[in-house]
Scaffold this motif. Sequence first.
Motif, PDB file in Angstrom:
ATOM      1  N   ILE A  38     109.371   3.096 -14.868  1.00 23.46           N
ATOM      2  CA  ILE A  38     108.724   4.371 -15.164  1.00 23.46           C
ATOM      3  C   ILE A  38     108.080   4.954 -13.909  1.00 23.46           C
ATOM      4  O   ILE A  38     108.224   6.148 -13.622  1.00 23.46           O
ATOM      5  CB  ILE A  38     107.708   4.199 -16.310  1.00 23.46           C
TER       6      ILE A  38
ATOM      7  N   GLY B 238     110.831   6.171 -11.538  1.00 26.88           N
ATOM      8  CA  GLY B 238     111.416   7.398 -12.084  1.00 26.88           C
ATOM      9  C   GLY B 238     110.487   8.587 -11.958  1.00 26.88           C
ATOM     10  O   GLY B 238     110.927   9.716 -11.702  1.00 26.88           O
ATOM     11  N   MET B 239     109.195   8.353 -12.119  1.00 28.27           N
ATOM     12  CA  MET B 239     108.223   9.436 -12.000  1.00 28.27           C
ATOM     13  C   MET B 239     108.183   9.975 -10.573  1.00 28.27           C
ATOM     14  O   MET B 239     108.187  11.186 -10.355  1.00 28.27           O
ATOM     15  CB  MET B 239     106.838   8.936 -12.412  1.00 28.27           C
TER      16      MET B 239
ATOM     17  N   SER C 252     110.445  10.877 -16.550  1.00 22.14           N
ATOM     18  CA  SER C 252     110.759   9.464 -16.372  1.00 22.14           C
ATOM     19  C   SER C 252     110.792   8.728 -17.710  1.00 22.14           C
ATOM     20  O   SER C 252     111.698   7.933 -17.971  1.00 22.14           O
ATOM     21  CB  SER C 252     109.734   8.818 -15.441  1.00 22.14           C
TER      22      SER C 252
ATOM     23  N   GLN D  88     113.929   9.534 -19.625  1.00 23.57           N
ATOM     24  CA  GLN D  88     115.072   8.809 -19.076  1.00 23.57           C
ATOM     25  C   GLN D  88     115.086   7.359 -19.551  1.00 23.57           C
ATOM     26  O   GLN D  88     116.142   6.823 -19.877  1.00 23.57           O
ATOM     27  CB  GLN D  88     115.044   8.851 -17.545  1.00 23.57           C
TER      28      GLN D  88
END
Length: 85
Positions: A31, A34-35, A54, A57
Amino acid sequence: LERQRLHHVVKGARNLVVTHWEIPSTPAVEIATGMIEAYAGSGAADWSKALQTSIVQVIDGKGPPDFAHPGAWGAHMVVGTAASR
């Protein structure tokens, strides 16, 4: 962290990503990565939107199926100004 040490850790930070409960490291890394990618790469308006991107996803299959469970992603939140770029 003790209160005094915590103050030094967050001093000057405009935003923090925190969790409401303890979560396993693997989904947390997924996470967080992704962020950062969403904020830097796709022009997310702010850190809160990047976190949302994120999480979506992760829920939609980036990672093992058990990451889709709210226990893996539901604890995350951005606190602070969440300043737009």
